[in-house]
Design an enzyme around this catalytic site. Structure first.
Site, PDB file in Angstrom:
ATOM      1  N   CYS A   1     114.627   7.006 -39.303  1.00 28.15           N
ATOM      2  CA  CYS A   1     113.886   6.326 -38.325  1.00 28.15           C
ATOM      3  C   CYS A   1     113.248   6.277 -37.033  1.00 28.15           C
ATOM      4  O   CYS A   1     112.285   6.490 -36.880  1.00 28.15           O
ATOM      5  CB  CYS A   1     114.782   4.868 -38.477  1.00 28.15           C
ATOM      6  SG  CYS A   1     112.687   3.625 -39.235  1.00 28.15           S
TER       7      CYS A   1
ATOM      8  N   SER B   1     103.078 -30.265 -53.324  1.00 24.01           N
ATOM      9  CA  SER B   1     102.278 -31.375 -52.935  1.00 24.01           C
ATOM     10  C   SER B   1     101.157 -30.759 -53.069  1.00 24.01           C
ATOM     11  O   SER B   1     100.114 -31.829 -53.284  1.00 24.01           O
ATOM     12  CB  SER B   1     102.220 -31.382 -50.805  1.00 24.01           C
ATOM     13  OG  SER B   1     101.666 -30.034 -50.769  1.00 24.01           O
TER      14      SER B   1
ATOM     15  N   LYS C   1     121.771   9.718 -34.150  1.00 26.12           N
ATOM     16  CA  LYS C   1     120.590   8.928 -33.637  1.00 26.12           C
ATOM     17  C   LYS C   1     120.753   9.298 -32.587  1.00 26.12           C
ATOM     18  O   LYS C   1     120.740   8.693 -31.571  1.00 26.12           O
ATOM     19  CB  LYS C   1     120.197   7.845 -34.680  1.00 26.12           C
ATOM     20  CG  LYS C   1     119.001   7.147 -34.660  1.00 26.12           C
ATOM     21  CD  LYS C   1     118.766   5.573 -34.952  1.00 26.12           C
ATOM     22  CE  LYS C   1     117.221   5.544 -35.123  1.00 26.12           C
ATOM     23  NZ  LYS C   1     117.344   4.148 -35.948  1.00 26.12           N
TER      24      LYS C   1
ATOM     25  N   GLU D   1     118.729   5.100 -43.780  1.00 24.95           N
ATOM     26  CA  GLU D   1     119.749   4.653 -43.059  1.00 24.95           C
ATOM     27  C   GLU D   1     120.728   3.590 -43.016  1.00 24.95           C
ATOM     28  O   GLU D   1     120.512   2.728 -44.157  1.00 24.95           O
ATOM     29  CB  GLU D   1     118.848   3.681 -41.784  1.00 24.95           C
ATOM     30  CG  GLU D   1     119.274   3.552 -40.083  1.00 24.95           C
ATOM     31  CD  GLU D   1     118.396   3.683 -39.007  1.00 24.95           C
ATOM     32  OE1 GLU D   1     117.367   3.436 -39.815  1.00 24.95           O
ATOM     33  OE2 GLU D   1     118.715   3.793 -38.459  1.00 24.95           O
TER      34      GLU D   1
END
Ligand SMILES: Nc1ncnc2c1ncn2[C@@H]1O[C@H](COP(=O)(O)OP(=O)(O)OC[C@H]2O[C@@H]([n+]3cccc(C(=O)O)c3)[C@H](O)[C@@H]2O)[C@@H](O)[C@H]1O
Ligand SMILES: Nc1ncnc2c1ncn2[C@@H]1O[C@H](COP(=O)(O)OP(=O)(O)OP(=O)(O)O)[C@@H](O)[C@H]1O
Ligand SMILES: NC(=O)CC[C@H](N)C(=O)O
Length: 794
Positions: free
Chosen positions: A229, A434, A117, A46
């Site tokens: 999509c 750490s 779309k 896309e």
């Protein structure tokens, strides 16, 4: 009988938003690879031309203009990349003054159809309606005027082809005398019957207008259409009507991001789409970091009638990965014809808008031309490639590959970090390490990245080779062959201990660096803390020093003394990131380079606010900022064995502690879960309820009461829920400055892009907490009544 066999291509592309040049290069490379494998159709991700994540750049007309310029370049490419190959690219298009998110179909140097779309993505991280409109004229096609740059490119290609044909004819005439030189000789003989395509050998006028709308391409031997999509995710997905209308090939160019445990859902949708209604489904996706917090996780694939037949990688460093499958379109027809209810629904379907095109997907002139190109490429590439160009057989079903969550945690962030590093100009990473679970996870992920890079170099990936040479400063005749050696160049870790630090964490940090191969520094920062506290005492309190609670101080003093240690670590981390390469004498592009500071706050501590604002939780980027502590712990277990860093098992087993308060008899008194007043498991639950299940305080009480009924008293449940909301709201302001993190978890509290909420609350929540108290009293009374009834019955 001749079967309708077609080789179709989809791809994962590592696009970078606004990098038009790089994006076009990757699109072209995917087309070359599709051609070399004999494909007649290639679909890409896309918005692949400008990159999916351009966001507000989509509001700039430049973005649309540059996208068309890129398409023009593609159409007039000297390699004639669209000849005989239907190419489907994603880009924004403005039609009648409205911007749409579109698929643009190209063939033989022309634009054939622009398909907008129909359903936009607007949840979570997606904001497509901010830039685009949905196409509302369903089933209609309108003329769209192409920009001049495209019309000129089409004309230039035509002129070039005509000149080449004329030159060829002249050559033939010279070589064979006047009887040779037939027009169109050896060109595949296609003739234009539809819009745009197929007329290239007839000297047609350049079409200035092309159809725009949700049309189906009616090819000579198949019906083909696109959905984009989000459309796949919608309840009334277009593929259902398309399949019922007889469309055999449906493509989906996506921009879909990685989220832990999401691939299953995507694959289910893809397989489900074709299981119910039959058909070939081609899924393409962006892969990589395209400039933001999301990692797009590829997984381009092809499904036929409910079964997966080809699947690309989810994570990986290759910028271009083409996935092809050979499909039998008659199998689609046969499958559909065999289902009575499908037949009934299909027979009632009104025909969609069609755009006719004189082009064959299967076996026709185009396929022959593509196969010839594949054979030529194969001959040049040797026997392995030649084997790939042999006669067509349909691809067989495969078992979908879905990674473990631990593998997703290792490889998604590792690839995201690699994209970020190679594109930002830094020469490596710095981790304030750490020896605890979070920063150790980040170090392990960088180690995984080095392993991936070394593997890609060994596999000969030219892009990775040039990137790693540039970033890690290898000489032209040198390449990394050992992940630990590479880590020594790319990763520096620094342990910044105080009197409150334990020997164990210091040792674990050292060991981890040794196992990963990272450069390691171990410092004591007591003198720096002392200088700042001393300055405060001298300047403000006339020498009176704040004290820890353990030494008789107040809560305010206790917190201030913790936070100054944490914040000074941040200052030192940035100093080291700036000067370590110089101090180590590492050459980097003429200078000495700089390091990206990696943060390692996890999603749960961000949600609860259990972190010091602007300490080492503030960094340049954070690969684990949206991963829960629970998932991180299983990642550490997995990584101890699978990445080869055994000390991580010890790190995982140690109780999490900030080590900011004085040791009592050599032991660390400050344990995270006790300090927070809640466990990481509870936090994970609250996080999911708050964001994913959209629960306010009262709804969360009800959900927890239903879950913990019989195990905890209603008043205790009410206290837990209220405690969570109180801490969450006290500390929400910290979410506004969270380090940009890889987005992986649906309950991320990232205020900047994902979890949009106020950051100044009434932390007493008087209305909601009163209601919770009423509910808890009601639940307690009900429980008592049940107990009394049970007692009376016995
Ligand atoms: N509503 C609001 N809007 C904007 N800013 C606001 C604010 N309320 C406070 N602030 C500001 O924020 C400050 C308070 O935040 P901050 O300075 O962070 O301090 P604070 O949240 O009070 O303390 C940090 C907490 O994190 C814990 N900690 C520290 C270090 C490591 C770890 C760990 O992860 O293991 C945990 C530590 O034990 C302590 O409970 C205030 O002094 C004020 O400047
Ligand atoms: N002694 C130390 N040396 C170096 N960095 C440290 C040290 N203590 C804390 N940090 C850094 O500060 C960050 C925040 O500290 P905090 O104590 O909140 O750790 P944490 O988020 O629980 O992470 P970890 O599990 O890595 O200790 C750590 O992730 C680490 O990057
Ligand atoms: N770009 C899109 O349409 C993406 C939306 C879709 N829900 C996804 O997460 O994959």
């Amino acid at each position: 009988m001749v079967r309708r066999l077609a080789t179709l291509a989809t791809c994962n592309l590592n696009q970078w938003s606004m990098d038009f040049e790089g994006n076009l290069g990757r699109i072209k490379e995917s087309i070359r690879q599709a051609r070399a494998r004999g494909a007649t159709y290639r679909v890409g991700p896309e918005l692949e031309v400008p990159g999916y994540g351009c966001e507000d750049h989509f509001l700039e007309l430049d973005t649309v203009t540059h996208s068309w310029e890129a398409v023009a370049d593609l159409l007039s490419d000297p390699e004639d990349l669209t000849r005989g190959l239907l190419v489907d690219v994603g880009m924004p298009v403005i039609h009648r003054g409205v911007m749409y998110n579109c698929r643009v179909f190209l063939l033989d140097g022309r634009v054939l159809l622009i398909r907008p779309k129909l359903h936009l993505a607007n949840d979570g991280n997606y904001r497509e309606t901010r830039y685009f409109a949905t196409w509302k004229h369903r089933g209609r096609v309108e003329p769209h005027r192409l920009p001049d740059v495209v019309a000129r490119a089409v004309a230039a290609r035509e002129a070039r082809r005509e000149a080449a044909a004329a030159a060829e004819e002249e050559e033939d005439a010279v070589a064979e005398g006047e009887e040779g030189g037939g027009k169109g000789k050896g060109k595949g003989g296609r003739r234009g019957g539809g819009v745009g395509g197929g007329g290239d050998e007839q000297g047609d006028v350049v079409p200035a207008e092309v159809p725009f709308g949700d049309a189906v391409l009616k090819l000579r031997d198949a019906l083909l259409a696109a959905e984009t999509c989000e459309e796949l995710f919608t309840p009334q997905a277009p593929h259902i009507d398309l399949a019922l209308a007889g469309v055999e090939v449906i493509s989906n160019g996506s921009g879909s991001h990685h989220q832990l445990r999401k691939l299953d859902q995507r694959l289910d949708l893809i397989k489900g789409a074709t299981a119910k209604a039959g058909g070939v489904y081609l899924y393409a996706n962006q892969r990589g970091c395209d400039g933001g917090r999301l990692y797009f996780d590829g997984c381009a694939c092809v499904a036929v009638n409910g079964a997966l037949v080809a699947q690309g990688g989810q994570f990986g460093l290759a910028e271009v990965e083409v996935v092809t499958a050979t499909v039998d379109l008659d199998e689609v027809v046969s499958y559909r014809c065999s289902i009575s209810s499908l037949r009934e629904q299909a027979s009632a379907m009104v025909s969609p808008a069609l755009v006719e095109l004189d082009f064959r997907l299967c076996g026709g002139a185009a396929a022959a031309a593509a196969a010839a190109a594949a054979a030529a490429a194969a001959a040049a590439d040797g026997p392995a490639a030649a084997a790939a160009a042999r006669p067509l057989y349909p691809s067989r079903p495969i078992t979908p590959k879905v990674l473990l969550p631990e593998e997703e945690i290792a490889y998604g962030p590792a690839c995201w970090l690699w994209d970020y590093l190679r594109r930002c100009g830094a020469s490596g990473f710095l981790i304030p390490l750490s020896g605890g679970a979070d920063s150790s996870s980040v170090a392990a992920i960088v180690g995984a990245m080095c392993q991936l890079v070394v593997a890609a170099v060994a596999a000969g990936d030219p892009r990775v080779i040039s990137d790693v040479r540039r970033v890690a400063g290898y000489a032209p005749d040198q390449l990394p062959s050992d992940a630990r050696e590479l880590a020594g160049r790319l990763l520096s870790c620094v342990y910044m201990g105080t009197v409150n630090s334990s020997r164990e964490t210091r040792e674990r940090a050292r060991l981890l660096c040794e196992q990963v191969g990272a450069y390691h520094l171990s410092l004591s920062i007591d003198s720096v803390v002392e200088a700042v506290v001393g300055l405060f005492a001298a300047a403000v309190t006339g020498g009176r020093r704040p004290a820890f609670k353990a030494h008789g101080g107040s809560t305010a003093e206790n917190l201030a003394l913790q936070n100054i240690q944490a914040r000074l670590r941040m200052v030192l981390a940035f100093l080291l990131a700036q000067l370590l390469p110089w101090a180590r004498g590492v050459p980097h592009r003429g200078g000495s380079g700089w390091l990206l500071v990696l943060g390692s706050a996890n999603v749960d501590e961000c949600l609860r606010g259990y972190l010091t604002k602007y300490d080492c939780s503030s960094a340049d980027i954070n690969p684990i900022g949206s991963i829960s502590k629970t998932d991180l712990r299983s990642f550490l277990q997995w990584a101890a064995t699978n990445l080869g860093y055994p000390v991580l098992a010890e790190v995982e087993a140690a109780p999490p502690t900030a080590e900011l308060e004085p040791l009592i008899e050599g032991q660390q008194p400050q344990l995270d879960e006790i300090d927070m007043g809640m466990t990481y498991a509870e936090l994970s639950l609250y996080g999911r309820l708050r964001k994913v299940a959209r629960a306010g305080p009262v709804a969360m009480y009800n959900a927890c009461a239903a879950m913990w009924r019989g195990r905890l008293a209603p008043a205790a449940i009410a206290t837990k829920v209220k405690d969570f909301f109180r801490f969450y709201s006290i500390n929400r302001h910290k979410a506004t400055v969270l380090t940009p993190s890889y987005h992986m978890e649906s309950y991320s509290p990232d205020d900047n892009r994902y979890d949009h909420r106020q950051f100044l609350y009434n932390v007493r929540w008087p209305w909601q907490f009163k209601r919770i108290d009423e509910l808890a009293a009601r639940d307690a009374a009900a429980a008592e009544a049940v107990a009394a009834e049970a007692k009376a019955a016995t």
